[in-house]
Design a protein around this motif. Structure first.
Motif, PDB file in Angstrom:
ATOM      1  N   UNK A  97      85.466  26.379   5.148  1.00  0.00           N
ATOM      2  CA  UNK A  97      86.873  26.319   4.713  1.00  0.00           C
ATOM      3  C   UNK A  97      87.946  27.233   5.731  1.00  0.00           C
ATOM      4  N   UNK A  98      87.412  28.009   6.653  1.00  0.00           N
ATOM      5  CA  UNK A  98      88.274  28.599   7.635  1.00  0.00           C
ATOM      6  C   UNK A  98      88.373  28.006   9.029  1.00  0.00           C
ATOM      7  N   UNK A  99      87.409  27.246   9.291  1.00  0.00           N
ATOM      8  CA  UNK A  99      87.384  26.791  10.795  1.00  0.00           C
ATOM      9  C   UNK A  99      88.552  25.873  11.307  1.00  0.00           C
ATOM     10  N   UNK A 100      88.870  25.307  10.191  1.00  0.00           N
ATOM     11  CA  UNK A 100      89.930  24.293  10.615  1.00  0.00           C
ATOM     12  C   UNK A 100      91.241  24.279   9.716  1.00  0.00           C
ATOM     13  N   UNK A 101      92.306  24.534  10.357  1.00  0.00           N
ATOM     14  CA  UNK A 101      93.601  24.979   9.825  1.00  0.00           C
ATOM     15  C   UNK A 101      94.553  24.187  10.531  1.00  0.00           C
ATOM     16  N   UNK A 102      95.121  23.336   9.477  1.00  0.00           N
ATOM     17  CA  UNK A 102      96.092  22.311  10.025  1.00  0.00           C
ATOM     18  C   UNK A 102      97.592  23.082  10.676  1.00  0.00           C
ATOM     19  N   UNK A 103      97.914  22.566  11.800  1.00  0.00           N
ATOM     20  CA  UNK A 103      99.166  23.219  12.405  1.00  0.00           C
ATOM     21  C   UNK A 103     100.260  23.135  11.385  1.00  0.00           C
ATOM     22  N   UNK A 104     100.317  21.918  10.669  1.00  0.00           N
ATOM     23  CA  UNK A 104     101.500  21.917   9.775  1.00  0.00           C
ATOM     24  C   UNK A 104     101.562  23.140   8.590  1.00  0.00           C
ATOM     25  N   UNK A 229      84.264  21.856  42.009  1.00  0.00           N
ATOM     26  CA  UNK A 229      83.453  20.959  41.603  1.00  0.00           C
ATOM     27  C   UNK A 229      83.131  20.753  39.902  1.00  0.00           C
ATOM     28  N   UNK A 230      82.689  19.585  39.424  1.00  0.00           N
ATOM     29  CA  UNK A 230      82.587  19.462  37.924  1.00  0.00           C
ATOM     30  C   UNK A 230      81.268  19.707  37.401  1.00  0.00           C
ATOM     31  N   UNK A 231      81.337  20.942  37.087  1.00  0.00           N
ATOM     32  CA  UNK A 231      80.035  21.534  36.669  1.00  0.00           C
ATOM     33  C   UNK A 231      79.753  21.752  35.071  1.00  0.00           C
ATOM     34  N   UNK A 232      81.049  21.608  34.478  1.00  0.00           N
ATOM     35  CA  UNK A 232      81.028  22.088  33.230  1.00  0.00           C
ATOM     36  C   UNK A 232      82.065  21.057  32.322  1.00  0.00           C
ATOM     37  N   UNK A 233      81.960  20.695  31.166  1.00  0.00           N
ATOM     38  CA  UNK A 233      83.027  19.774  30.644  1.00  0.00           C
ATOM     39  C   UNK A 233      84.376  20.672  30.424  1.00  0.00           C
ATOM     40  N   UNK A 234      85.435  20.040  31.125  1.00  0.00           N
ATOM     41  CA  UNK A 234      86.656  20.585  30.914  1.00  0.00           C
ATOM     42  C   UNK A 234      87.690  20.199  29.847  1.00  0.00           C
ATOM     43  N   UNK A 235      87.265  20.836  28.770  1.00  0.00           N
ATOM     44  CA  UNK A 235      88.114  20.452  27.452  1.00  0.00           C
ATOM     45  C   UNK A 235      89.059  21.314  27.262  1.00  0.00           C
ATOM     46  N   UNK A 236      89.655  21.474  26.079  1.00  0.00           N
ATOM     47  CA  UNK A 236      90.790  22.470  25.931  1.00  0.00           C
ATOM     48  C   UNK A 236      90.550  23.911  26.071  1.00  0.00           C
ATOM     49  N   UNK A 246      85.409  32.194  18.128  1.00  0.00           N
ATOM     50  CA  UNK A 246      85.670  31.323  18.992  1.00  0.00           C
ATOM     51  C   UNK A 246      87.061  30.608  18.599  1.00  0.00           C
ATOM     52  N   UNK A 247      88.070  30.307  19.303  1.00  0.00           N
ATOM     53  CA  UNK A 247      89.309  30.030  18.835  1.00  0.00           C
ATOM     54  C   UNK A 247      89.852  28.920  19.977  1.00  0.00           C
ATOM     55  N   UNK A 248      90.302  27.518  19.147  1.00  0.00           N
ATOM     56  CA  UNK A 248      90.778  26.677  20.208  1.00  0.00           C
ATOM     57  C   UNK A 248      91.571  25.782  19.394  1.00  0.00           C
ATOM     58  N   UNK A 249      92.912  25.104  20.175  1.00  0.00           N
ATOM     59  CA  UNK A 249      93.632  24.527  19.702  1.00  0.00           C
ATOM     60  C   UNK A 249      93.406  22.879  19.740  1.00  0.00           C
ATOM     61  N   UNK A 250      93.875  22.252  19.153  1.00  0.00           N
ATOM     62  CA  UNK A 250      93.849  20.535  19.270  1.00  0.00           C
ATOM     63  C   UNK A 250      95.467  20.219  18.704  1.00  0.00           C
ATOM     64  N   UNK A 251      95.830  19.114  18.988  1.00  0.00           N
ATOM     65  CA  UNK A 251      97.135  18.676  18.478  1.00  0.00           C
ATOM     66  C   UNK A 251      97.467  18.777  17.297  1.00  0.00           C
ATOM     67  N   UNK A 252      96.418  18.756  16.346  1.00  0.00           N
ATOM     68  CA  UNK A 252      96.544  18.761  14.733  1.00  0.00           C
ATOM     69  C   UNK A 252      96.313  19.831  14.099  1.00  0.00           C
ATOM     70  N   UNK A 253      95.366  20.678  14.682  1.00  0.00           N
ATOM     71  CA  UNK A 253      94.789  22.106  14.109  1.00  0.00           C
ATOM     72  C   UNK A 253      94.464  23.203  15.042  1.00  0.00           C
ATOM     73  N   UNK A 254      94.217  24.180  14.570  1.00  0.00           N
ATOM     74  CA  UNK A 254      93.556  25.550  15.098  1.00  0.00           C
ATOM     75  C   UNK A 254      92.183  25.535  14.596  1.00  0.00           C
ATOM     76  N   UNK A 255      91.128  25.403  15.381  1.00  0.00           N
ATOM     77  CA  UNK A 255      89.657  25.814  14.880  1.00  0.00           C
ATOM     78  C   UNK A 255      89.064  27.162  15.271  1.00  0.00           C
TER      79      UNK A 255
END
Length: 295
Positions: A97-104, A229-236, A246-255
């Protein structure tokens, strides 16, 4: 039973690590609990008999229609002789219930409130591991840079304009940098030195501020070159606070992730990014060169 435990370990390795909504996380947890039941050689009817639950409860949990309580998980693991699974399952339930918080929802009261909420998490942490590929992280931002970043957020999400107040609150969070009982290992992509935030004047001030921050003995700043060199997936970008969050953002939410297996994956990613990064004199040279080009 030994074979069952072996099968469970294999499934754990392939279990989705970053559900994108609470509903998906609940479904994934249900699948995992169903596998634990099957590995124990129990049908849903047999598990219901052992636990004293009605069969519909087990079906709802396994299909992600009901979130089990921590007490439910304890009973489930005991019935399936899988007590070793309990700590990770409890962590999964606590995060649903806490990992996905919508930016809105987060930003409906403005950016200032959001910055103040982050400060509470920072107060608890002693080790900060931060990766940002394109924008300088908030802990290292100047007032002008922070205001420019938050202005883009406000425009993008069509929020009331409180960029000034939000930036002030963000800079207040930076007081943790002066506390010697904390350690900061921050890695940025070289792109962060060139992403035009606020114009040349804002960028020059920001880059000079970065050079000043290199004096902090408990701050280790690395930069991953553009041609690394590309040695790890370079995501957000992501932040690892101690071994707890661990915290990170997407366009719609903070996880916000608190499961130990998820945290370990981000810690591994950070280690690989650190191996790609340059430090010390090379970092100072890269920052100074970027500032000179703008000037």
């Amino acid at each position: 039973m030994v074979a069952g435990r072996s099968l469970r370990r294999v499934r754990l390795l392939t279990f989705p690590t970053v559900p994108t909504t609470a509903d998906q996380a609940r479904v994934a947890l249900g699948v995992r609990l169903r596998d634990i039941r099957r590995d124990a050689g129990l049908s849903s009817t047999q598990l219901a008999a052992v636990t004293g639950w009605r069969p519909p409860k087990i079906s709802k949990i396994e299909h992600g229609k009901q979130t089990p309580s921590e007490a439910d998980l304890s009973v489930w693991c005991a019935a399936c002789c899988a007590q070793n699974e309990l700590p990770d399952l409890v962590a999964a339930v606590r995060s649903i219930e806490t990992q996905f918080a919508e930016w809105r929802r987060i930003l409906r009261t403005g950016t200032k409130r959001r910055q103040e909420a982050s400060a509470k998490a920072y107060e608890k942490a002693r080790l900060f591991r931060i990766w940002e590929p394109a924008v300088i992280p908030g802990l290292l931002q100047t007032m002008s840079y922070a205001k420019a970043v938050l202005s883009i957020t406000i425009d993008f999400f069509q929020l009331p304009d409180d960029a000034e107040q939000g930036a002030e609150a963000r800079l207040k969070r930076q007081r943790v940098l002066a506390e010697e009982d904390r350690r900061f290992h921050i890695i940025m992509g070289e792109q962060t030195l060139h992403t035009n935030v606020g114009g040349a004047e804002v960028m020059i001030e920001q880059l000079h501020y970065l050079l000043d921050l290199l004096k902090f003995p408990h701050l280790r700043l690395g930069i991953v070159p553009l041609d690394a060199a590309y040695r790890v997936p370079l995501h957000n970008g992501f932040w690892v606070l101690d071994e707890a969050l661990v915290q990170f953002d997407t366009y719609t939410a903070e996880l916000s992730l608190i499961r130990p297996d998820e945290i370990s994956i981000y810690a591994r990613a950070f280690e690989r990014l650190a191996a790609l990064a340059t430090y010390g004199v090379e970092v100072r040279t890269m920052i100074a060169a970027a500032a000179s080009r703008l000037a």
